[in-house]
Design a protein around this motif. Structure first.
Motif, mmCIF file in Angstrom:
data_model
loop_
_atom_site.group_PDB
_atom_site.id
_atom_site.type_symbol
_atom_site.label_atom_id
_atom_site.label_comp_id
_atom_site.label_asym_id
_atom_site.label_seq_id
_atom_site.Cartn_x
_atom_site.Cartn_y
_atom_site.Cartn_z
ATOM 1 N N GLN A 245 -5.425 5.828 -5.273
ATOM 2 C CA GLN A 245 -5.867 7.209 -5.098
ATOM 3 C C GLN A 245 -6.744 7.351 -3.851
ATOM 4 N N PRO A 246 -6.791 8.545 -3.247
ATOM 5 C CA PRO A 246 -7.624 8.767 -2.058
ATOM 6 C C PRO A 246 -9.068 8.332 -2.271
ATOM 7 N N GLY A 247 -9.606 7.626 -1.300
ATOM 8 C CA GLY A 247 -11.000 7.193 -1.357
ATOM 9 C C GLY A 247 -11.270 6.001 -2.247
ATOM 10 N N ALA A 248 -10.241 5.395 -2.816
ATOM 11 C CA ALA A 248 -10.420 4.275 -3.739
ATOM 12 C C ALA A 248 -10.863 3.010 -3.006
ATOM 13 N N THR A 249 -11.239 2.012 -3.793
ATOM 14 C CA THR A 249 -11.631 0.710 -3.256
ATOM 15 C C THR A 249 -10.477 -0.275 -3.422
ATOM 16 N N ILE A 250 -10.127 -0.941 -2.318
ATOM 17 C CA ILE A 250 -9.124 -2.004 -2.369
ATOM 18 C C ILE A 250 -9.860 -3.333 -2.452
ATOM 19 N N VAL A 251 -9.519 -4.125 -3.462
ATOM 20 C CA VAL A 251 -10.126 -5.438 -3.651
ATOM 21 C C VAL A 251 -9.035 -6.491 -3.526
ATOM 22 N N LEU B 5 0.824 -1.203 0.000
ATOM 23 C CA LEU B 5 0.000 0.000 0.000
ATOM 24 C C LEU B 5 0.863 1.261 0.000
ATOM 25 N N ASP B 6 1.938 1.260 0.776
ATOM 26 C CA ASP B 6 2.847 2.417 0.790
ATOM 27 C C ASP B 6 3.405 2.662 -0.605
ATOM 28 N N HIS B 7 3.808 1.589 -1.280
ATOM 29 C CA HIS B 7 4.354 1.712 -2.639
ATOM 30 C C HIS B 7 3.291 2.228 -3.604
ATOM 31 N N ALA B 8 2.074 1.672 -3.501
ATOM 32 C CA ALA B 8 0.991 2.082 -4.402
ATOM 33 C C ALA B 8 0.651 3.552 -4.226
ATOM 34 N N PHE C 174 -8.047 -0.826 -6.596
ATOM 35 C CA PHE C 174 -6.663 -1.296 -6.491
ATOM 36 C C PHE C 174 -6.661 -2.709 -5.936
ATOM 37 N N MET C 175 -5.874 -3.586 -6.554
ATOM 38 C CA MET C 175 -5.751 -4.966 -6.081
ATOM 39 C C MET C 175 -4.291 -5.239 -5.746
ATOM 40 N N GLU D 297 -7.942 3.155 8.506
ATOM 41 C CA GLU D 297 -7.066 4.247 8.938
ATOM 42 C C GLU D 297 -6.851 5.281 7.837
ATOM 43 N N ARG D 298 -6.753 4.812 6.588
ATOM 44 C CA ARG D 298 -6.371 5.700 5.488
ATOM 45 C C ARG D 298 -7.537 6.168 4.623
ATOM 46 N N GLY D 299 -8.748 5.708 4.945
ATOM 47 C CA GLY D 299 -9.918 6.218 4.237
ATOM 48 C C GLY D 299 -10.251 5.526 2.931
#
Length: 340
Positions: free
Chosen positions: A60-66, A50-53, A141-142, A83-85
């Protein structure tokens, strides 16, 4: 400096296992990865990816992680998403414990439970379901933990050095089960970069394909079968699994792992998950094949608190009929590049 959840990831303690039946002259150490804030070793990999992404703009802010998960990666994702929204949608096989599923939902993640007993290429498979959702959700983001080299890189740069420094480089073998391959490839790769004579032994459950692939170079679909221990083995070759790092692969079964979980709890005071039981069982098997003095190290990936309804539940244990299976016969080979 503001402290975040991520600041608490890593630097977990290393303890010696002393109360089990370990051959004289062999010392076994275990890294308590369940003390990461999300409760498992997967916190390291998820934070790293996630840090790298975020740095490269892929998330991007507010995105969906799948992501597809056996629970622990999902818990780490849910923790960081809260934590990161971000929004989190997590797919998992139906053998994942109810405790794990409840934790994910408690942290706001959406969970999709998929059947375990389907082919890897089935659209119902939890990995394929995650890939489909990633394609369908704009801007999602996956992590792609099975095939993302950053998975192993996270352990190469964090867990591996921590183990090396804690033991002063005095390591004979690193032993661990694996699914994505990130933990054993990263830690094993680091340790062998420091000393190529270190044995790196993968523990593979009966029902997984890695054992036969390592020893015979083939993937046999007939090897694929259901097993209870979560987060270990695989029904397809994960690109993150670096077989060139491994010096041996041995098999274990559910009974090996679960019985060792109970021994760890009663004799060492360590309440651990099934993969931890498998790892300690494997350390003892490897110890029998080593000439003392020797030092074996492993990781305890998660806590038994996530499996109270299963591994530590008398009714569940009584309902299950574990195949006895004979203990693996281990022959320690000299590490060589041809071991891939």
């Amino acid at each position: 400096m503001r402290l975040h959840v991520g600041n608490a990831v890593g630097a977990t303690p290393l303890v010696e296992i002393t109360k089990l039946d370990i051959p004289d002259g062999i010392r076994v150490f275990a890294k308590l990865e369940f003390l990461n804030p999300g409760g498992s070793i997967k916190d390291r990999m998820v934070k790293y990816i996630l840090d790298h992404a975020e740095r490269v703009g892929a998330l991007q802010p507010g995105a969906t992680i799948v992501e597809n998960t056996s629970g622990n990666t999902g818990a780490a994702i849910a923790m960081f998403a809260a934590e990161r929204g971000y929004r989190a949608i997590l797919t998992m096989p139906d053998k994942v414990s109810q405790e794990k599923q409840n934790v994910l939902r408690a942290m706001g993640a959406q969970t999709i439970v998929c059947p375990t007993a389907v082919r890897p290429d089935s659209p119902e498979h939890y990995v394929e379901t995650a890939r489909r959702l990633h394609r369908e959700i704009p801007g999602s983001f996956m992590l792609n933990q099975y095939d993302n080299p950053l998975n192993a890189e996270a352990h190469f740069h964090t867990t591996g050095p921590e183990i090396w420094e804690a033991l002063g480089g005095r390591i004979t073998a690193f032993v661990s089960s694996g699914s994505t391959g990130g933990t054993i490839s990263g830690i094993g790769g680091y340790l062998r970069s420091k000393n190529p004579d270190i044995h790196v032994v993968l523990l593979d459950p009966v029902g997984s394909i890695y054992h036969k692939y390592f020893h015979e170079g083939v993937v046999d679909p007939r090897e694929i079968a259901a097993y209870h221990v979560e987060g270990v083995g695989e029904d397809h070759l994960a690109k993150c699994m670096d077989f060139s790092v491994l010096t041996n692969v041995i098999r274990f079964n559910d009974r090996n792992a679960i019985q060792m979980c109970h021994e760890l709890a009663r004799k060492e005071g360590l309440l651990c998950g099934g993969s931890s039981g498998a790892n300690i069982w494997g350390c003892i098997e490897v110890a029998k094949a080593l000439k003392p003095p020797a030092v074996i190290v492993t990781v305890l990936p998660d806590s038994g608190a996530k499996y109270v309804s299963k591994i530590y539940n008398a009714d569940w244990l009584a309902e299950q009929r574990f195949a006895d299976g004979s203990s693996a016969t281990v022959s320690m080979r000299s590490p060589a590049p041809s071991d891939a």
